[in-house]
Design a protein around this motif. Structure first.
Motif, short mmCIF file in Angstrom:
data_model
loop_
_atom_site.label_atom_id
_atom_site.label_comp_id
_atom_site.label_asym_id
_atom_site.label_seq_id
_atom_site.Cartn_x
_atom_site.Cartn_y
_atom_site.Cartn_z
N SER A 60 24.93 58.18 59.23
CA SER A 60 24.62 57.48 57.99
C SER A 60 24.66 55.96 58.17
O SER A 60 24.99 55.23 57.25
CB SER A 60 25.56 57.92 56.86
OG SER A 60 26.87 57.49 57.13
N PHE A 61 24.34 55.52 59.36
CA PHE A 61 24.28 54.09 59.63
C PHE A 61 22.83 53.66 59.66
O PHE A 61 21.94 54.46 59.89
CB PHE A 61 24.95 53.76 60.97
CG PHE A 61 26.44 53.85 60.91
CD1 PHE A 61 27.21 52.74 60.69
CD2 PHE A 61 27.08 55.08 61.06
CE1 PHE A 61 28.59 52.83 60.60
CE2 PHE A 61 28.45 55.18 60.99
CZ PHE A 61 29.21 54.05 60.75
N GLY A 62 22.60 52.39 59.44
CA GLY A 62 21.24 51.91 59.47
C GLY A 62 21.18 50.48 59.92
O GLY A 62 22.16 49.74 59.89
N SER A 63 19.99 50.13 60.37
CA SER A 63 19.73 48.77 60.79
C SER A 63 18.23 48.56 60.70
O SER A 63 17.44 49.46 61.00
CB SER A 63 20.23 48.57 62.23
OG SER A 63 20.04 47.24 62.64
N GLU A 107 13.95 34.14 49.54
CA GLU A 107 14.35 35.03 50.64
C GLU A 107 13.10 35.37 51.44
O GLU A 107 12.31 36.22 51.08
CB GLU A 107 15.00 36.31 50.10
CG GLU A 107 15.49 37.18 51.23
CD GLU A 107 16.26 38.40 50.74
OE1 GLU A 107 16.87 39.04 51.58
OE2 GLU A 107 16.26 38.69 49.55
N THR A 108 12.92 34.66 52.53
CA THR A 108 11.74 34.86 53.37
C THR A 108 12.16 34.97 54.81
O THR A 108 13.19 34.42 55.20
CB THR A 108 10.73 33.70 53.21
OG1 THR A 108 11.40 32.49 53.54
CG2 THR A 108 10.16 33.64 51.83
N PRO A 109 11.45 35.59 55.67
CA PRO A 109 10.32 36.42 55.27
C PRO A 109 10.80 37.80 54.85
O PRO A 109 11.75 38.32 55.41
CB PRO A 109 9.50 36.53 56.56
CG PRO A 109 10.53 36.47 57.65
CD PRO A 109 11.63 35.56 57.13
N ILE A 115 12.97 50.87 52.79
CA ILE A 115 12.18 49.97 53.62
C ILE A 115 12.55 48.51 53.43
O ILE A 115 12.03 47.64 54.12
CB ILE A 115 10.66 50.15 53.40
CG1 ILE A 115 10.25 49.73 52.01
CG2 ILE A 115 10.23 51.55 53.73
CD1 ILE A 115 8.76 49.48 51.88
N ALA A 116 13.46 48.23 52.51
CA ALA A 116 13.92 46.85 52.31
C ALA A 116 15.18 46.59 53.14
O ALA A 116 15.98 45.72 52.81
CB ALA A 116 14.19 46.60 50.83
N GLY A 117 15.35 47.33 54.24
CA GLY A 117 16.55 47.22 55.06
C GLY A 117 16.74 45.87 55.72
O GLY A 117 17.84 45.55 56.17
N CYS A 118 15.69 45.07 55.80
CA CYS A 118 15.83 43.73 56.37
C CYS A 118 16.31 42.72 55.34
O CYS A 118 16.72 41.62 55.69
CB CYS A 118 14.49 43.25 56.95
SG CYS A 118 13.90 44.23 58.34
N ASP A 119 16.22 43.09 54.06
CA ASP A 119 16.64 42.18 52.99
C ASP A 119 18.16 42.17 52.90
O ASP A 119 18.84 43.10 53.33
CB ASP A 119 16.06 42.62 51.64
CG ASP A 119 14.54 42.50 51.60
OD1 ASP A 119 13.96 41.88 52.50
OD2 ASP A 119 13.95 43.06 50.67
N THR A 120 18.70 41.14 52.29
CA THR A 120 20.14 41.05 52.09
C THR A 120 20.56 42.09 51.05
O THR A 120 20.03 42.10 49.94
CB THR A 120 20.53 39.64 51.61
OG1 THR A 120 20.00 38.69 52.53
CG2 THR A 120 22.04 39.50 51.51
#
Length: 187
Positions: A107-110, A160-162, A146-151
């Motif tokens: 249950s981990f993600g990156s 908040e870019t990109p 799919i917003a896993g790169c967002d804070t």
């Protein structure tokens, strides 16, 4: 598998507090059974401070597996980070190469976009090996999808870019089943 209990490896980076599991089992009307803690590397202990989420995730994962698969033998496979490897990678490799529980849950993600091709290829190779051994691997899509790169837990703004649509790198392999995750920002 007949009368033999199914074995499920939960990959983690923290021990759990036994009373948390017992309390859940009591409230859910489940038999009182503790998971087997399998040390795949250095013992991380029960995570605290900035890493307390690792302990919370391990507890939640154990509770949910025991609640949905009563009677299964739950192995909490854990490792602390090393100077060169993430504890999740160490624990995952241990199940694949040594323990070989036929069901593995992570249950981990990156964010895939932040991990690069070499990490993605390494994980795909690991999951391909697991599949060739008959291990079914289930990975959380991560709380942010799919917003896993967002804070996390921060409203998206134009500053908040990109913004990059990117899945959990652990879900990018065709050898895993990616399961939806949830995020509750109720504060």
């Amino acid at each position: 598998v007949g009368s033999k209990a199914q074995r499920i490896a939960i990959i983690g980076k923290s021990r759990i507090v036994a009373s948390d599991i017992s309390n859940y089992e009591n409230l859910a009307g489940l038999p009182s059974v503790q998971p087997t803690v399998v040390l795949a590397g250095a013992d991380p202990g029960v995570a605290t401070g900035a890493n307390v989420g690792y302990a919370s995730d391990a507890t939640l994962d154990v509770d949910r597996v025991m609640g949905t698969a009563p009677g299964a033998q739950v192995d909490l496979v854990i490792s602390a980070d090393t100077s060169t490897e993430d504890g999740v990678d160490v624990a995952m490799a241990y199940n694949i190469n040594t323990l070989r529980d036929p069901v593995m849950t992570i249950s981990f993600g990156s964010c895939e976009a932040e991990n690069g091709a070499s990490e993605t290829d390494l994980l795909n190779s690991e999951f391909e090996t697991a599949a060739s051994e008959g291990i079914s691997t289930f990975v959380s899509a991560d709380d942010s999808g799919i917003a896993g790169c967002d804070t996390p837990f921060v409203a998206v703004t134009s500053t908040e870019t990109p913004q990059v649509a990117s899945i959990n790198v652990l879900c990018s392999s065709g050898y895993v089943t990616c399961v939806g995750g949830t995020e509750f920002n109720d504060a």
